[in-house]
Design an enzyme around this catalytic site. Structure first.
Site, PDB file in Angstrom:
ATOM      1  CG  ASP A 196     -13.865  -6.692   1.658  1.00 21.02           C
ATOM      2  OD1 ASP A 196     -13.587  -5.932   2.616  1.00 21.02           O
ATOM      3  OD2 ASP A 196     -14.309  -6.278   0.566  1.00 21.02           O
ATOM      4  CG  ASP A 255      -8.247  -4.518   1.472  1.00 20.84           C
ATOM      5  OD1 ASP A 255      -9.219  -4.016   2.071  1.00 20.84           O
ATOM      6  OD2 ASP A 255      -8.104  -4.473   0.227  1.00 20.84           O
ATOM      7  CG  ASP A 269      -2.228 -20.205  -1.133  1.00 18.50           C
ATOM      8  OD1 ASP A 269      -1.703 -20.155   0.000  1.00 18.50           O
ATOM      9  OD2 ASP A 269      -1.735 -20.884  -2.071  1.00 18.50           O
ATOM     10  CE1 TYR A 328      -3.609  -2.532   0.616  1.00 20.51           C
ATOM     11  CE2 TYR A 328      -4.652  -0.460   1.200  1.00 20.51           C
ATOM     12  CZ  TYR A 328      -4.751  -1.797   0.849  1.00 20.51           C
ATOM     13  OH  TYR A 328      -5.985  -2.368   0.737  1.00 20.51           O
ATOM     14  CE  LYS A 354       1.665 -17.734  -2.400  1.00 19.37           C
ATOM     15  NZ  LYS A 354       0.805 -18.948  -2.478  1.00 19.37           N
TER      16      LYS A 354
HETATM   17  C1  IPM Z   1     -10.576  -0.954   3.729  1.00 19.85           C
HETATM   18  C2  IPM Z   1     -10.762  -0.344   2.371  1.00 19.85           C
HETATM   19  C3  IPM Z   1      -9.576   0.567   2.061  1.00 19.85           C
HETATM   20  C4  IPM Z   1      -8.329  -0.281   2.038  1.00 19.85           C
HETATM   21  C5  IPM Z   1      -9.696   1.410   0.762  1.00 19.85           C
HETATM   22  C6  IPM Z   1     -10.951   2.263   0.772  1.00 19.85           C
HETATM   23  C7  IPM Z   1      -8.492   2.267   0.535  1.00 19.85           C
HETATM   24  O1  IPM Z   1     -10.913  -1.341   1.409  1.00 19.85           O
HETATM   25  O2  IPM Z   1     -10.472  -0.194   4.715  1.00 19.85           O
HETATM   26  O3  IPM Z   1     -10.568  -2.183   3.827  1.00 19.85           O
HETATM   27  O4  IPM Z   1      -7.979  -0.866   1.009  1.00 19.85           O
HETATM   28  O5  IPM Z   1      -7.686  -0.374   3.093  1.00 19.85           O
HETATM   29 MG    MG Z   2     -11.093  -3.272   2.217  1.00 22.85          MG
END
Ligand code: IPM
Ligand code: MG
Length: 348
Positions: A246, A242, A218, A135, A186
Site C-alpha cells: 500500500d 500487505d 520498520d 493471517y 523483523k
Molecule cells: C490486499 C487486501 C487484503 C489483504 C484484504 C482485503 C483481506 O488488503 O490484498 O492487500 O489484507 O490481503
Molecule cells: Mg492490502
C-alpha cells in the site's frame, strides 16, 4: 481459455468491466464466466465464497478479481465477512506467491506523494507471501482473560517450507530483473522472522548470482520513502507485504495504479488490483480502472502465455497517461469508463 470473473463489491464491478473490455480488444479465444464473491455473494447466496464461485475459480484457467469489502457486512461474524472470500480463494487455490510491481509511469511523477526526482527512480516488485503468517496462523481468537479483560490474539507462524518456496520466487524474480533481492523481516524481535531470515540465507546458496540483503520492516518502510530507487525485488511475509505494498502504491502516484498476480506452484493465478472496494466512491464512476487493467496484462503474461498482448496493454496504459488521461485519484476528472476508453483508443 476460461476466465473466472469475480467483480465483488464496491468499485470492483466498475473496474473489472473496463479490464474485460481491454482483454477482449487484445486477445481472442477468452471466455468469461462471472460469479458473485464477497459481500455481494453473501447477499445473494448467504456466503462470501459460495461453493459455485470456488468451483468456477478452480475450473478456470485464470481469475480476474475486483475487490471485496462492504461496511454493511462489518457486524457479521468473521467467517461470513467479505474479506474471507479473497483469503479463502488464496488458501484454497494455494496462491502463495503474490507479485506486486510498483513502477512509476514518468507522466505520473507529479501525482506521487514523493518528490518527483525521488519517485522517478521507482521500479520494484514486492513479492509477498500470501497463504501463511499471522493471517492464517492458529490459534487465534477473542476471549476473556484471567483478569476478566477481553483479549484478542493471533499467531504469527511460518514453517521452513513456506519460507523457502516464496524465497525462491523472490530469487527467480530478481534473476529476471536487476539481480537484487531485499528480504524484509523483523528478526530483531520475532522468532518467525528469525526463521524467515535463516531460511532465506539457506536458499541463497542456490542463487550466487543474486545480491541478497536483509532489512527490518520498520527500516524498509522508511527507506521506501527516503530512497525507493534502491529496491529491485523485495520478498516478505504476508502482513509486512500487505502494508509495504500500500505504501509503495502512493509512491508511484496512486493506490489505483498497482496491479497484482497471486500464483500457485504451477503458475495458475488470480489477478486483482491491490486496492480495496472503496465503498465511499462506489457506483459513481470515480474509480481508476488502471490497476485492474494492468492486472489483466499480468494475467496474459503469467497464466495465459500471451506476453505480447500484455506488453500491448502496458504500452497502451502508458500512452493513455501520456495523452493526459487522469481519474480523480490522479488529479483529473475522467470517469472510470473514460479511463478505459482512453486505453482502448491507445490500443486501436
Ligand atoms: C490486499 C487486501 C487484503 C489483504 C484484504 C482485503 C483481506 O488488503 O490484498 O492487500 O489484507 O490481503
Ligand atoms: Mg492490502
Amino acid at each position: 481459455m476460461l476466465i473466472a470473473l469475480l467483480p465483488g463489491d464496491g468499485i470492483g464491478p466498475e473496474v473489472t468491466a473496463q479490464a474485460v473490455r481491454v482483454l477482449e480488444q487484445v486477445s481472442t479465444g477468452l471466455t468469461f464466466e462471472e460469479a458473485p464473491v464477497g459481500g455481494a455473494a453473501y447477499k445473494a447466496a448467504g456466503h462470501p465464497l459460495p461453493p459455485d464461485t470456488l468451483e468456477l475459480a478452480r475450473r478456470a484457467d485464470a481469475i480476474l478479481f475486483g475487490a471485496v469489502g462492504d461496511p454493511a457486512c462489518d457486524a457479521l461474524e468473521r467467517s461470513l465477512r467479505p474479506e474471507q472470500a479473497i483469503l479463502g480463494l488464496r488458501k484454497e487455490l494455494g496462491l502463495f506467491a503474490n507479485l506486486r510491481p510498483a513502477k512509476l509511469f514518468p507522466e505520473l511523477a507529479d501525482a506521487s506523494a514523493l518528490r518527483p526526482e525521488v519517485a522517478r527512480a521507482i521500479d520494484m516488485v514486492i513479492v509477498r507471501e500470501l497463504t501463511g503468517d499471522v493471517y492464517f496462523g492458529q490459534p487465534r481468537g477473542l476471549r476473556m482473560n484471567a483478569a476478566g479483560l477481553r483479549e484478542g490474539f493471533d499467531t504469527m507462524r511460518y514453517d521452513e517450507s513456506e519460507v523457502a518456496r516464496i524465497a525462491r520466487v523472490g530469487f527467480e524474480t530478481a534473476r529476471t530483473r536487476r539481480g537484487r533481492l531485499c528480504s524484509v523481516d523483523k528478526a530483531n524481535v520475532l522468532e518467525t522472522s528469525q526463521l524467515w531470515r535463516d531460511v532465506v540465507i539457506e536458499v541463497a546458496a542456490d542463487y550466487p548470482d543474486i545480491t541478497l540483503e536483509h532489512m527490518y520492516v520498520d527500516n524498509a518502510a522508511m527507506q521506501l520513502v527516503r530512497n525507493p530507487g534502491q529496491f529491485d525485488v523485495i520478498v516478505t511475509g504476508n502482513l509486512f507485504g500487505d502494508i509495504l505494498s500500500d505504501q509503495a502504491s502512493m509512491c508511484v502516484g496512486s493506490i489505483g495504479m498497482l496491479p497484482s498476480a497471486s500464483l500457485d506452484a504451477a503458475g495458475k493465478g488470480l489477478y486483482e488490483p491491490i486496492h480495496g472496494s472503496a465503498p465511499d466512491i462506489a457506483g459513481q464512476g470515480k474509480a481508476n480502472p488502471l490497476a485492474t487493467i494492468l492486472s489483466a496484462a499480468m494475467m496474459l503474461r503469467y497464466s495465459l502465455g500471451q506476453p505480447a498482448a500484455a506488453d500491448r496493454i502496458e504500452a497502451a496504459v502508458a500512452s493513455a497517461l501520456a495523452g493526459g488521461a487522469r481519474s480523480p485519484d490522479l488529479g483529473g476528472g475522467m470517469t472510470t469508463a473514460q479511463m478505459g476508453e482512453a486505453v482502448l483508443a491507445a490500443l486501436r
